[in-house]
Motif scaffolding. Structure first.
Motif, PDB file in Angstrom:
ATOM      1  N   SER A  58      -2.313  26.250  -0.476  1.00 59.05           N
ATOM      2  CA  SER A  58      -1.446  27.410  -0.703  1.00 59.05           C
ATOM      3  C   SER A  58      -0.259  27.448   0.255  1.00 59.05           C
ATOM      4  O   SER A  58       0.755  28.069  -0.041  1.00 59.05           O
ATOM      5  N   ALA A  59      -0.384  26.755   1.400  1.00 57.68           N
ATOM      6  CA  ALA A  59       0.719  26.719   2.367  1.00 57.68           C
ATOM      7  C   ALA A  59       1.671  25.545   2.096  1.00 57.68           C
ATOM      8  O   ALA A  59       2.634  25.344   2.817  1.00 57.68           O
ATOM      9  N   GLY A  60       1.382  24.766   1.082  1.00 58.62           N
ATOM     10  CA  GLY A  60       2.247  23.643   0.729  1.00 58.62           C
ATOM     11  C   GLY A  60       1.918  22.356   1.476  1.00 58.62           C
ATOM     12  O   GLY A  60       2.669  21.387   1.397  1.00 58.62           O
ATOM     13  N   ARG A  61       0.796  22.352   2.206  1.00 60.57           N
ATOM     14  CA  ARG A  61       0.387  21.143   2.921  1.00 60.57           C
ATOM     15  C   ARG A  61      -0.480  20.273   2.008  1.00 60.57           C
ATOM     16  O   ARG A  61      -1.295  20.798   1.251  1.00 60.57           O
ATOM     17  N   PRO A  62      -0.305  18.964   2.067  1.00 62.68           N
ATOM     18  CA  PRO A  62      -1.129  18.076   1.225  1.00 62.68           C
ATOM     19  C   PRO A  62      -2.609  18.196   1.585  1.00 62.68           C
ATOM     20  O   PRO A  62      -2.966  18.253   2.765  1.00 62.68           O
ATOM     21  N   ASN A  63      -3.450  18.273   0.558  1.00 63.05           N
ATOM     22  CA  ASN A  63      -4.894  18.254   0.822  1.00 63.05           C
ATOM     23  C   ASN A  63      -5.614  17.167   0.020  1.00 63.05           C
ATOM     24  O   ASN A  63      -6.816  17.012   0.130  1.00 63.05           O
ATOM     25  N   GLU A  64      -4.861  16.412  -0.781  1.00 67.48           N
ATOM     26  CA  GLU A  64      -5.439  15.272  -1.478  1.00 67.48           C
ATOM     27  C   GLU A  64      -4.354  14.213  -1.677  1.00 67.48           C
ATOM     28  O   GLU A  64      -3.242  14.522  -2.104  1.00 67.48           O
ATOM     29  N   PHE A  67      -7.724  15.235   2.144  1.00 68.19           N
ATOM     30  CA  PHE A  67      -7.078  15.180   3.444  1.00 68.19           C
ATOM     31  C   PHE A  67      -7.275  16.515   4.151  1.00 68.19           C
ATOM     32  O   PHE A  67      -7.026  17.573   3.586  1.00 68.19           O
ATOM     33  N   ASP A  68      -7.743  16.443   5.400  1.00 65.08           N
ATOM     34  CA  ASP A  68      -7.942  17.637   6.220  1.00 65.08           C
ATOM     35  C   ASP A  68      -6.915  17.605   7.349  1.00 65.08           C
ATOM     36  O   ASP A  68      -7.045  16.809   8.281  1.00 65.08           O
ATOM     37  N   VAL A  83       0.878  -1.170   0.000  1.00 65.95           N
ATOM     38  CA  VAL A  83       0.000   0.000   0.000  1.00 65.95           C
ATOM     39  C   VAL A  83       0.912   1.215   0.000  1.00 65.95           C
ATOM     40  O   VAL A  83       1.765   1.359   0.883  1.00 65.95           O
ATOM     41  N   THR A  84       0.754   2.074  -0.990  1.00 71.19           N
ATOM     42  CA  THR A  84       1.557   3.294  -1.056  1.00 71.19           C
ATOM     43  C   THR A  84       0.629   4.499  -1.110  1.00 71.19           C
ATOM     44  O   THR A  84      -0.492   4.416  -1.610  1.00 71.19           O
ATOM     45  N   ARG A  85       1.122   5.608  -0.582  1.00 70.67           N
ATOM     46  CA  ARG A  85       0.345   6.849  -0.578  1.00 70.67           C
ATOM     47  C   ARG A  85       1.136   7.913  -1.323  1.00 70.67           C
ATOM     48  O   ARG A  85       2.337   8.056  -1.121  1.00 70.67           O
ATOM     49  N   ARG A  86       0.436   8.624  -2.190  1.00 74.48           N
ATOM     50  CA  ARG A  86       1.085   9.645  -3.009  1.00 74.48           C
ATOM     51  C   ARG A  86       0.292  10.939  -2.900  1.00 74.48           C
ATOM     52  O   ARG A  86      -0.949  10.915  -2.911  1.00 74.48           O
ATOM     53  N   THR A  87       0.978  12.058  -2.805  1.00 77.52           N
ATOM     54  CA  THR A  87       0.318  13.365  -2.727  1.00 77.52           C
ATOM     55  C   THR A  87      -0.152  13.767  -4.117  1.00 77.52           C
ATOM     56  O   THR A  87       0.627  13.763  -5.069  1.00 77.52           O
ATOM     57  N   LEU A  88      -1.451  14.102  -4.213  1.00 75.82           N
ATOM     58  CA  LEU A  88      -2.001  14.545  -5.493  1.00 75.82           C
ATOM     59  C   LEU A  88      -2.054  16.066  -5.609  1.00 75.82           C
ATOM     60  O   LEU A  88      -1.854  16.615  -6.689  1.00 75.82           O
TER      61      LEU A  88
END
Length: 196
Positions: free
Chosen positions: A92-98, A131-132, A83-88
């Motif tokens: 605006s602050a550079g934090r992953p949201n998906e 992602f929140d 299982v791998t997770r990738r940032t989509l």
């Protein structure tokens, strides 16, 4: 009492209609005879993948056991499960949201003698989710739920691929029969030419 008298026949008729049209529960397939009793190795029986495979075999009126089992006609070997997770996307602050979760499983199917029926097959499924960062605990639960769904989808795809390829294999003529027919035709052609 009179309501039961009408509902029972209606339920019976509905059941017969669903069976007649070929309705099957999700995960149920027409299992080839050589897979009616299979042993699975390389996967824990209570993991998401193990439970999904066991459910699919059971819904298909077949038996799947884990570990060493004597008398099994086939052996399903799980070579790898990742299982791998990738940032989509990021905010605006550079934090992953998906994120995208990718679930990949590699397997081999062998007969009782250890001869490969299907070699090095890989199933890959993926899902994206929002992602929140302010609700990290709920996001962990959501990721665990998605991993379980992906394992179920991978098990279903494994079943479909296995049954399809096993049927394809059963429908192919034996290699000896293919080779002997052209030789027979060549002999006939030689006889026809000699008769002229």
């Amino acid at each position: 009492m009179s309501k039961t008298r009408y509902w029972l026949p209606l339920l019976l008729i509905l059941t017969l209609v669903l069976q007649a049209c070929g309705f099957r529960l999700r995960g149920a397939v027409d299992m080839p005879p050589q897979l009616q009793y299979t042993v699975a190795e390389g996967v824990a029986p209570y993991s998401a993948l193990g439970e999904s495979l066991s459910r699919s075999w059971r819904l298909s009126d077949a038996k799947l056991e884990f570990g060493d089992a004597t008398g099994a006609a086939a052996r399903l070997v799980i070579n790898r499960e990742d299982v791998t997770r990738r940032t989509l996307s990021v905010d605006s602050a550079g934090r992953p949201n998906e994120y995208e979760l990718r679930y990949q499983v590699s397997f081999t199917l062998e007969n009782a003698d250890g001869q490969p029926l299907l070699q090095n097959q890989t199933i890959s499924v993926r899902r994206s989710y929002q992602f929140d960062p302010n609700n990290a605990l709920a996001m962990d639960d959501e990721e665990a739920r998605l991993e379980r769904l992906l394992a179920e989808e991978a098990a279903l795809q494994m079943m479909r691929r296995i049954t399809f390829q096993m049927r394809q294999r059963a429908d192919q003529p034996a290699p000896d029969a293919e080779q002997s027919e052209p030789a027979f035709e060549a002999d006939n052609q030689g006889d026809d030419e000699a008769a002229r």
